[in-house]
Design a protein around this motif. Structure first.
Motif, mmCIF file in Angstrom:
data_model
loop_
_atom_site.group_PDB
_atom_site.id
_atom_site.type_symbol
_atom_site.label_atom_id
_atom_site.label_comp_id
_atom_site.label_asym_id
_atom_site.label_seq_id
_atom_site.Cartn_x
_atom_site.Cartn_y
_atom_site.Cartn_z
ATOM 1 N N SER A 1 45.886 -38.198 37.586
ATOM 2 C CA SER A 1 45.576 -36.970 36.842
ATOM 3 C C SER A 1 44.569 -36.107 37.605
ATOM 4 C CB SER A 1 45.066 -37.296 35.437
ATOM 5 O OG SER A 1 43.839 -37.999 35.492
ATOM 6 N N GLY A 2 43.605 -36.748 38.261
ATOM 7 C CA GLY A 2 42.655 -35.998 39.075
ATOM 8 C C GLY A 2 43.323 -35.339 40.267
ATOM 9 N N HIS B 1 42.571 -36.050 32.748
ATOM 10 C CA HIS B 1 41.583 -36.807 33.514
ATOM 11 C C HIS B 1 40.374 -37.154 32.645
ATOM 12 C CE1 HIS B 1 40.197 -38.287 37.366
ATOM 13 N NE2 HIS B 1 39.061 -37.618 37.268
#
Length: 191
Positions: free
Chosen positions: A106-107, A145
């Motif tokens: 997600s980052g 995130h």
């Protein structure tokens, strides 16, 4: 000597990967939670890039850990463990793997879709983007995130609390199975 996990405890490779990932997650958490309080200076961008590079390192390590687990297996539940506890432990382990995979992904998605300057893994190699710039996707990656962090934190706290409960109150080997074993004078190879 087999490199695989013996039936009664986690082997050295599994322990090493487990504890390196734990340490890196603690560092990532502290840095990630303090990023918003840092002034926007060259040091901020260096810290931010280190955070992203370390997150990608955790991603690689958890993929390696999963591969190792499929190859080396997992120890059997301790004798006398109720079936429900063994199932909860198994679900928790797989949930931890999924969350530790999803966090850096997600980052990475957030970074890719934000259109920021290219990410260089520890300044050594440029990391490919997962998507072209896309504000909606960037927002999704950022929100995911952040939420994944809090869910991961809760699951980790539960996992650690269960290990300590077993160690302190049940007085069983649940925690010791993930710690290096000390050789006893009766162990083979000890004089």
């Amino acid at each position: 000597m087999s490199w695989k996990n013996p039936p009664d405890h986690w082997g050295g490779v599994s322990q090493l990967l487990h504890w390196v990932i734990v340490v890196l997650l603690v560092v990532l958490s502290v840095v990630g939670l303090s990023l918003d309080s840092l002034p926007r200076s060259p040091k901020y961008f260096w810290v931010y890039d280190m955070h992203k590079s370390t997150g990608l390192t955790v991603l690689a390590l958890v993929v390696l850990r999963l591969g190792w687990r499929f190859y080396a297996g997992a120890p059997r539940p301790l004798p006398g463990t109720p079936t429900w506890q063994a199932r909860v432990a198994s679900v928790t382990h797989w949930l931890l793997y999924a969350l530790i995979l999803a966090m850096p992904l997600s980052g990475w998605l957030y970074d890719s879709a934000s259109g920021l300057r290219p990410l260089r893994w520890y300044g050594l190699a440029e990391v490919p983007k997962l998507s072209p710039p896309d504000e909606a996707l960037s927002d999704f990656g950022q929100i995911a995130h952040e939420w994944l962090f809090w869910v991961l934190l809760l699951v980790v706290i539960g996992h650690a609390a269960a290990a300590f409960y077993h160690h302190v109150f049940q007085r069983d080997d649940t925690l010791r199975r993930m710690l290096p074993r000390r050789r006893r004078p009766t162990d083979p190879g000890v004089s």
